[in-house]
Write a protein that holds these residues in place. Structure first.
Motif, mmCIF file in Angstrom:
data_model
loop_
_atom_site.group_PDB
_atom_site.id
_atom_site.type_symbol
_atom_site.label_atom_id
_atom_site.label_comp_id
_atom_site.label_asym_id
_atom_site.label_seq_id
_atom_site.Cartn_x
_atom_site.Cartn_y
_atom_site.Cartn_z
ATOM 1 N N ILE A 124 0.814 -1.220 0.000
ATOM 2 C CA ILE A 124 0.000 0.000 0.000
ATOM 3 C C ILE A 124 0.847 1.270 0.000
ATOM 4 N N ASN A 125 2.162 1.150 0.199
ATOM 5 C CA ASN A 125 3.060 2.300 0.120
ATOM 6 C C ASN A 125 3.609 2.514 -1.287
ATOM 7 N N PHE A 126 3.370 1.567 -2.170
ATOM 8 C CA PHE A 126 3.934 1.601 -3.519
ATOM 9 C C PHE A 126 3.488 2.865 -4.262
ATOM 10 N N GLY A 127 4.457 3.544 -4.858
ATOM 11 C CA GLY A 127 4.158 4.728 -5.649
ATOM 12 C C GLY A 127 4.211 6.036 -4.881
ATOM 13 N N TYR A 128 4.401 5.961 -3.569
ATOM 14 C CA TYR A 128 4.482 7.175 -2.755
ATOM 15 C C TYR A 128 5.936 7.474 -2.408
ATOM 16 N N ASP A 129 6.316 8.754 -2.450
ATOM 17 C CA ASP A 129 7.671 9.149 -2.074
ATOM 18 C C ASP A 129 7.855 9.159 -0.559
ATOM 19 N N LYS A 130 6.843 9.634 0.151
ATOM 20 C CA LYS A 130 6.903 9.729 1.611
ATOM 21 C C LYS A 130 5.608 9.166 2.197
ATOM 22 N N PRO A 131 5.448 7.846 2.132
ATOM 23 C CA PRO A 131 4.187 7.266 2.615
ATOM 24 C C PRO A 131 4.030 7.418 4.123
ATOM 25 N N SER A 132 2.804 7.501 4.542
ATOM 26 C CA SER A 132 2.472 7.585 5.956
ATOM 27 C C SER A 132 1.351 6.585 6.211
ATOM 28 N N CYS A 133 1.695 5.471 6.810
ATOM 29 C CA CYS A 133 0.753 4.374 6.983
ATOM 30 C C CYS A 133 0.802 3.902 8.432
ATOM 31 N N LEU A 134 -0.348 3.644 9.007
ATOM 32 C CA LEU A 134 -0.433 3.174 10.386
ATOM 33 C C LEU A 134 -0.967 1.751 10.405
ATOM 34 N N ASP A 135 -0.252 0.868 11.067
ATOM 35 C CA ASP A 135 -0.690 -0.512 11.269
ATOM 36 C C ASP A 135 -1.150 -0.593 12.715
ATOM 37 N N LEU A 136 -2.427 -0.412 12.931
ATOM 38 C CA LEU A 136 -2.986 -0.314 14.273
ATOM 39 C C LEU A 136 -3.503 -1.662 14.747
ATOM 40 N N LYS A 137 -3.108 -2.034 15.940
ATOM 41 C CA LYS A 137 -3.597 -3.269 16.555
ATOM 42 C C LYS A 137 -4.699 -2.906 17.541
ATOM 43 N N ILE A 138 -5.735 -3.708 17.576
ATOM 44 C CA ILE A 138 -6.823 -3.477 18.513
ATOM 45 C C ILE A 138 -6.529 -4.285 19.769
ATOM 46 N N GLY A 139 -6.473 -3.612 20.900
ATOM 47 C CA GLY A 139 -6.158 -4.272 22.158
ATOM 48 C C GLY A 139 -5.093 -3.498 22.895
ATOM 49 N N PHE A 140 -4.729 -3.980 24.070
ATOM 50 C CA PHE A 140 -3.761 -3.238 24.863
ATOM 51 C C PHE A 140 -2.532 -4.055 25.224
ATOM 52 N N ARG A 141 -2.503 -5.339 24.900
ATOM 53 C CA ARG A 141 -1.362 -6.173 25.248
ATOM 54 C C ARG A 141 -0.480 -6.406 24.029
ATOM 55 N N THR A 142 0.822 -6.436 24.271
ATOM 56 C CA THR A 142 1.744 -6.692 23.172
ATOM 57 C C THR A 142 2.384 -8.070 23.286
ATOM 58 N N TRP A 143 1.902 -8.879 24.182
ATOM 59 C CA TRP A 143 2.362 -10.251 24.280
ATOM 60 C C TRP A 143 1.180 -11.165 24.017
ATOM 61 N N TYR A 144 1.460 -12.408 23.819
ATOM 62 C CA TYR A 144 0.418 -13.338 23.418
ATOM 63 C C TYR A 144 0.416 -14.516 24.381
ATOM 64 N N GLU A 145 -0.588 -14.549 25.259
ATOM 65 C CA GLU A 145 -0.682 -15.643 26.218
ATOM 66 C C GLU A 145 -1.291 -16.859 25.531
ATOM 67 N N ALA A 146 -0.461 -17.805 25.264
ATOM 68 C CA ALA A 146 -0.899 -19.021 24.590
ATOM 69 C C ALA A 146 -0.072 -20.183 25.125
ATOM 70 N N PRO A 147 -0.573 -21.393 24.985
ATOM 71 C CA PRO A 147 0.133 -22.556 25.539
ATOM 72 C C PRO A 147 1.571 -22.708 25.041
ATOM 73 N N TRP A 148 1.876 -22.242 23.846
ATOM 74 C CA TRP A 148 3.222 -22.426 23.301
ATOM 75 C C TRP A 148 4.200 -21.341 23.738
ATOM 76 N N ASN A 149 3.738 -20.290 24.436
ATOM 77 C CA ASN A 149 4.637 -19.264 24.950
ATOM 78 C C ASN A 149 4.975 -19.568 26.408
ATOM 79 N N SER A 150 6.261 -19.536 26.715
ATOM 80 C CA SER A 150 6.699 -19.860 28.074
ATOM 81 C C SER A 150 6.336 -18.729 29.036
ATOM 82 N N ASP A 151 6.316 -19.055 30.323
ATOM 83 C CA ASP A 151 6.053 -18.040 31.345
ATOM 84 C C ASP A 151 7.117 -16.947 31.306
ATOM 85 N N ASP A 152 8.380 -17.331 31.044
ATOM 86 C CA ASP A 152 9.454 -16.335 30.949
ATOM 87 C C ASP A 152 9.212 -15.377 29.791
#
Length: 130
Positions: free
Chosen positions: A91-119
């Motif tokens: 989506i930046n293709f063709g722009y000299d100075k693109p300004s694009c935001l990739d916004l995540k919905i939520g407040f946590r930046t880690w992922y609590e799942a069985p495959w992620n260790s407690d550490d």
């Protein structure tokens, strides 16, 4: 077609200080998939929205059709240097100075799942809430 690191990327998937994502000169963006279930889910998400999934139902088609209008075009996947990448519209293709935001919905930046260790989860919490 030649691939090069995405010059406008400032965060996200990085490889040795440069963008791990790649772009070509035709307006396509190559995003490496993470190993394990997260990468598999991301791939299946794009395949489902594109309509390539084997698990199609009429209600799902209606939902994914609407979702497609808010997403870059998905072109499929490829393997580069042994790593699977999804290919989407740059989506930046063709722009000299693109300004694009990739916004995540939520407040946590880690992922609590069985495959992620407690550490791993603890480290993400310390980074997010110093």
């Amino acid at each position: 077609m030649s691939l090069k690191p995405s010059e406008h990327q400032v965060a996200g998937h990085m490889k040795g200080g440069t963008a791990a994502t790649l772009v070509d000169n035709e307006g396509k963006f190559y995003k490496p998939l993470q190993e394990g279930p997260r990468g598999a889910r991301e791939y299946e998400f794009y395949e489902t929205v594109k309509g390539n999934s084997m698990q199609e139902k009429s209600s799902k088609k209606e939902c994914t059709g609407t979702l497609q209008t808010f997403m870059p075009t998905y072109y499929g996947s490829t393997t580069i240097d042994g790593v699977k990448h999804i290919i989407v519209q740059d989506i930046n293709f063709g722009y000299d100075k693109p300004s694009c935001l990739d916004l995540k919905i939520g407040f946590r930046t880690w992922y609590e799942a069985p495959w992620n260790s407690d550490d791993w989860i603890s480290n993400r919490k310390q980074v997010a809430f110093p």
